[in-house]
Design a protein around this motif. Structure first.
Motif: not given
Length: 693
Positions: A56-59, A138-147, A207-215, A217-221
């Motif tokens: 996901r971080g790469h996407i 930060v929950r998504v695997p990626m380097t700090t540089e990518q983050l 919407f990060a403050s009022h959605t669960d982590e899974g939704p 992440h999908v919403l942001w994608t």
């Protein structure tokens, strides 16, 4: 391990110096971020991330265009943790570290946000949404540089520039809600529940403050894939429309809870809902006047260059104002499917002297002078629209004078109170439309227009320069110019005002972006010359360079890594018999010319910053196609071209550069298909064949 006490330090002056940060994070001895490529992938609670997060971080990096950004540690900064709000930032980093189970230490977090602030030359503000966005990223695997690069892109491209009280985003959201569901909008206003009460965290945190982590992440994608920052307004609209019944029936005695109820609506989203949720948002976006994206982008999502827009208030608008260009577009392809049912509200005799083809005449003065006759006219209008143009949106055309348009405003208010959807007014009225058509030589396209009897023509060329005609878009443009002039001596680079003769309209206005002054049909913008005559014209980079001052040296890697830079090209600038190493950088609205510092490799100075809307001509030579010549200028009121600067370059990737410039110009002004054909290779003005019969 580094441990911290739970008590918050004072928010006045930090009780700790900068050394504690470096002690907690050894990597800060030489850089600000730990960019280890082998950092472990962590999900909620510190456990290994699930397969659903793989890649996901790469996407995100690919969708945001930051995969090949340089290491943020290459940015030169003083390594001092001395922001004005440094102690507040440190406290918030402590709270954030707890939320992510210390997968990042407080020194790492503080280093991250301090570097971010210094790269953008801004200070930290509490409750600006950064912590919530970071927590999701930060929950998504990626380097700090990518983050870092993804965080930078999200916060600069998709988070509105100002979400404070009285910000324009809340007025714009109200107008969007009213456009699609005036009944709900009226109900919320009756209960004194403004968008500020429920939408601030939506905008701040995407919407990060009022959605669960899974939704989330999908919403942001999906959001990043669409690439339209305005889509967040329509996501909010979908949430409210779906809760329409609850809002309309919400108990008055519990109105204080209504804001919290609406704010929590995103919590009901599941990962399976997101695709349909975004599709609905796109559906509403396509059925909204597209000029809001063109005319309000700088106000809502602009960079830090423009601090305030106090001169313009959207809160006073009764409904959407649309531009002349929006009204005259015949083809609604691409992002818009809107067609307008035009209602001319002027007196009947004026309507007969000239009107928009296909418009319906409704003399709003009759509302007071002859109510019975007016009622018959309104009923006829509604019946005709429902029978012949049921899917068209109302567009009311007034005189263009506040006093004369009072009755039109009363009619619009009446329709809105009845719950009529899709109601807008032509910004500046018929007077503005007449002036625009006159400026592009298309007055003949008006129905029944005769300049001999037209009061706007007056037999002497018209009153299109009348200072009394001041539309909302014009006021927006004036706000941009007036505020830009106060910003660190950059007014010359922003609007090229020093090279513009007095009385000439500049391209910063919406009218100039989309009309003839932006492009002239008779000349080619992109062309091939056998022999160039550019040597006869002066090179004008000095016009844009500060005089009497040393030019600021910029770290090239840092400049090119900014989220605003969408493309860059290495080149040599040709001045006389000299060839100077340089770079061209393109943003959404500007072309930057940076000349390399010969005495300091890796650094450059900005020699010019030019609006893409002023690109007058781009040519290449047949014998040496790598040589591109850019001419910048404008057209006078009578259509005469005036060249203000010329820049010539040897660009190894000249074809890619020309294509990138053309794409950026098209992005500023979306064009109908037939105009795009004319722009290959020639450019075309906005003709009035766009009128719908």
């Amino acid at each position: 391990s580094v441990f911290f006490m739970d008590e918050e330090i004072s928010e006045g002056t930090s009780t700790l110096d900068d050394e504690w940060v470096k002690a907690g994070d050894p990597s800060l001895g030489s850089s600000s971020l730990n960019t280890s490529k082998n950092e472990s992938s962590m999900s909620d609670g510190g456990s290994p991330a699930g397969l659903e997060s793989e890649g996901r971080g790469h996407i995100w990096g690919r969708l945001l265009g930051v995969l090949n950004r340089p290491d943020p540690n290459s940015f030169e900064w003083d390594h001092l943790f001395n922001l004005r709000s440094q102690s507040i930032l440190r406290n918030d980093c402590r709270q954030l570290a707890k939320k992510i189970n210390n997968t990042k230490s407080v020194p790492e977090l503080e280093s991250f946000f301090t570097l971010y602030c210094k790269m953008r030359s801004i200070d930290y503000q509490r409750s600006n949404g950064w912590m919530e966005i970071y927590e999701r990223l930060v929950r998504v695997p990626m380097t700090t540089e990518q983050l870092f690069h993804i965080f930078y892109a999200v916060t600069t491209k998709f988070v509105p520039r100002d979400t404070r009280k009285n910000s324009a985003i809340y007025d714009l959201f109200r107008l969007i809600l009213q456009y699609h569901d005036p009944a709900v909008c009226t109900r919320l206003e009756t209960l004194k529940c403004s968008p500020l009460n429920y939408a601030k965290e939506w905008f701040n945190t995407v919407f990060a403050s009022h959605t669960d982590e899974g939704p989330c992440h999908v919403l942001w994608t999906h959001y990043f894939e669409k690439g339209d920052p305005f889509l967040i307004f329509f996501m909010g609209l979908v949430l409210i429309v779906n809760a329409r019944d609850e809002i309309l029936n919400y108990p008055i005695d519990e109105k204080e809870k209504l804001g919290a109820f609406i704010e929590g609506l995103p919590m009901t989203l599941t990962e399976e809902d997101v695709a349909d949720f975004v599709d609905l948002a796109v559906f509403y976006s396509q059925r909204t006047p597209q000029c809001i994206k063109e005319d309000f982008h700088c106000m809502i999502f602009g960079a830090n260059l423009l601090d305030e827009f106090n001169e313009v208030s959207l809160s006073k608008l009764i409904c959407f104002p649309i531009s002349n260009q929006e009204l005259l577009r015949r083809e609604r392809g691409g992002d818009s499917v809107v067609r307008y049912f035009m209602v001319d509200c002027r007196k009947t005799d004026l309507y007969r002297r000239g009107n928009v083809p296909g418009s319906f005449s409704l003399d709003c003065q009759l509302m007071v002078d002859a109510p019975d006759q007016f009622a018959i006219g309104v009923n006829s209008l509604k019946k005709y629209k429902s029978d012949q143009r049921p899917d068209d949106h109302y567009c009311f055309i007034g005189y263009g004078e506040e006093l004369d348009d009072q009755h039109m405003i009363m009619v619009v208010a009446k329709l809105l109170s009845e719950g009529t959807q899709h109601v807008c007014v032509l910004d500046g009225g018929f007077k503005s439309l007449h002036a625009y058509l006159q400026s592009i030589g298309q007055l003949g396209k008006l129905h029944s227009h005769d300049s001999a009897i037209c009061e706007l023509c007056g037999g002497h060329g018209g009153d299109h320069a009348n200072p009394g005609v001041l539309s909302l878009v014009s006021r927006l443009s004036k706000a941009v110019v007036s505020k830009g002039s106060t910003m660190k001596g950059k007014v010359t680079e922003m609007v090229n005002s020093r090279s513009m003769p007095e009385g000439i309209s500049m391209h910063v206005s919406a009218k100039d972006r989309h009309g003839k002054k932006y492009r002239k049909a008779s000349h080619q913008v992109f062309s091939i010359d056998g022999e160039s005559s550019d040597d006869e014209l002066p090179h004008s980079s000095s016009v844009y360079a500060p005089k009497g001052e040393d030019k600021e040296k910029l770290l090239l890697a840092s400049f090119m890594s900014q989220a605003e830079v969408i493309d860059s090209f290495e080149c040599r600038e040709l001045i006389g018999d000299k060839q100077l190493p340089a770079h061209i950088a393109l943003t959404r609205t500007h072309m930057h010319i940076l000349r390399d510092c010969m005495d300091q490799p890796g650094y450059a100075t900005t020699t010019a910053r030019l609006l893409l809307s002023t690109v007058f001509n781009v040519t290449c030579r047949k014998k040496i196609p790598e040589v591109l010549t850019f001419k910048f200028g404008y057209e006078t009121e009578i259509g005469e071209p005036t060249i203000t600067s010329i820049h010539r370059f040897y660009i190894p990737k000249a074809g890619e550069c020309a294509k990138a410039v053309k794409t950026a110009i098209y992005a500023i002004r979306p064009l109908p298909e037939e105009e795009k054909e004319e722009l290959r290779p020639a450019s075309s003005g906005a003709g009035l064949e766009n009128f719908s019969p």
